[in-house]
Design a protein around this motif. Structure first.
Motif: not given
Length: 230
Positions: A58-59, A92-94, A137-141, A212-215
């Motif tokens: 995020x930085x 995302x996966x982590x 946050x990473x899901x929103x991203x 990857x699939x969601x993206x």
């Protein structure tokens, strides 16, 4: 403007959480040698690795907002944008792994992962930042910014390398201290430990594929538009 506010807010929260943890939270370790490791021994835990990973991501997102670009481009991306997008495929996966593992164990037996004595030392907002907000946050991203995923081979390699680095690290800690970072390893024999680690890696790779699939699902229209314009 809203995207910049989101990235600044997320980065600020993660930086502040790390700072607060280092200055105000003292957690006793099962072995005194743990406290000798960097950052008050926090580097022994995957949760802290994940917090650092999200903070870096995020930085970089904030920097990209101001000196890079968030355009839906597939070619000639800047180095900053390339690094940011590549880091996402790991972040995302982590985050999903840490959140699902923590709350999954918490649901089965809270004392195994966050007993009452630890809850008294760690404020609720810190716990949620490290184990809930990282995924939120990473899901929103994923939904609000476009990125190109690398090839499956490259993506798998990134996840496996990260997993291997942490696995080697916590095994080194065991050989130095005689105490496992995660107590479950103390009751398993070596074949079971190897099996658990393989299952962990497989789960992480599965979470990578899910991201990857969601993206692809979220950004199919954008991708099709880009293909038509090229």
């Amino acid at each position: 403007m809203l995207l910049r506010i989101f990235h600044v807010s997320a980065a600020s929260l993660f930086w502040y959480t790390a700072w607060y943890d280092q200055n105000f939270i003292n957690v006793p370790f099962p072995n005194k040698e743990y406290a000798q490791y960097a950052l008050k021994g926090r580097v022994t835990f995957l949760t802290f690795w994940c917090l650092v990973l999200q903070t870096i991501y995020f930085t970089l997102s904030v920097l990209n907002d101001y000196i890079g670009t968030n355009a839906d481009q597939s070619k000639h991306a800047s180095l900053l944008r390339t690094i940011k997008d590549t880091l996402f495929v790991l972040a995302f996966p982590v985050a999903l792994y840490v959140t699902s593992a923590f709350w999954g164990i918490y649901a089965v037996d809270k004392d195994l992962i966050f007993p009452d004595w630890l809850a008294k030392l760690v404020p609720s907002w810190v716990n949620h930042t490290m184990h809930t907000f990282i995924l939120l946050f990473i899901a929103l991203e994923l939904v609000i910014t476009y990125r190109r995923y690398p090839s499956r081979a490259v993506g798998y390699s990134i996840v496996i390398l990260f997993n291997l680095m942490y696995t080697i690290w916590f095994h080194c800690i065991y050989y130095q201290t005689g105490v496992w970072v995660y107590p479950i390893y103390s009751v398993l024999n070596w074949p079971a430990r190897v099996g658990l680690q393989l299952a962990s890696t497989s789960t992480a790779l599965g979470f990578y594929v899910l991201g990857e699939k969601l993206n692809d699902f979220v950004w199919t229209k954008v991708h099709n538009k880009m293909v038509k314009s090229n």
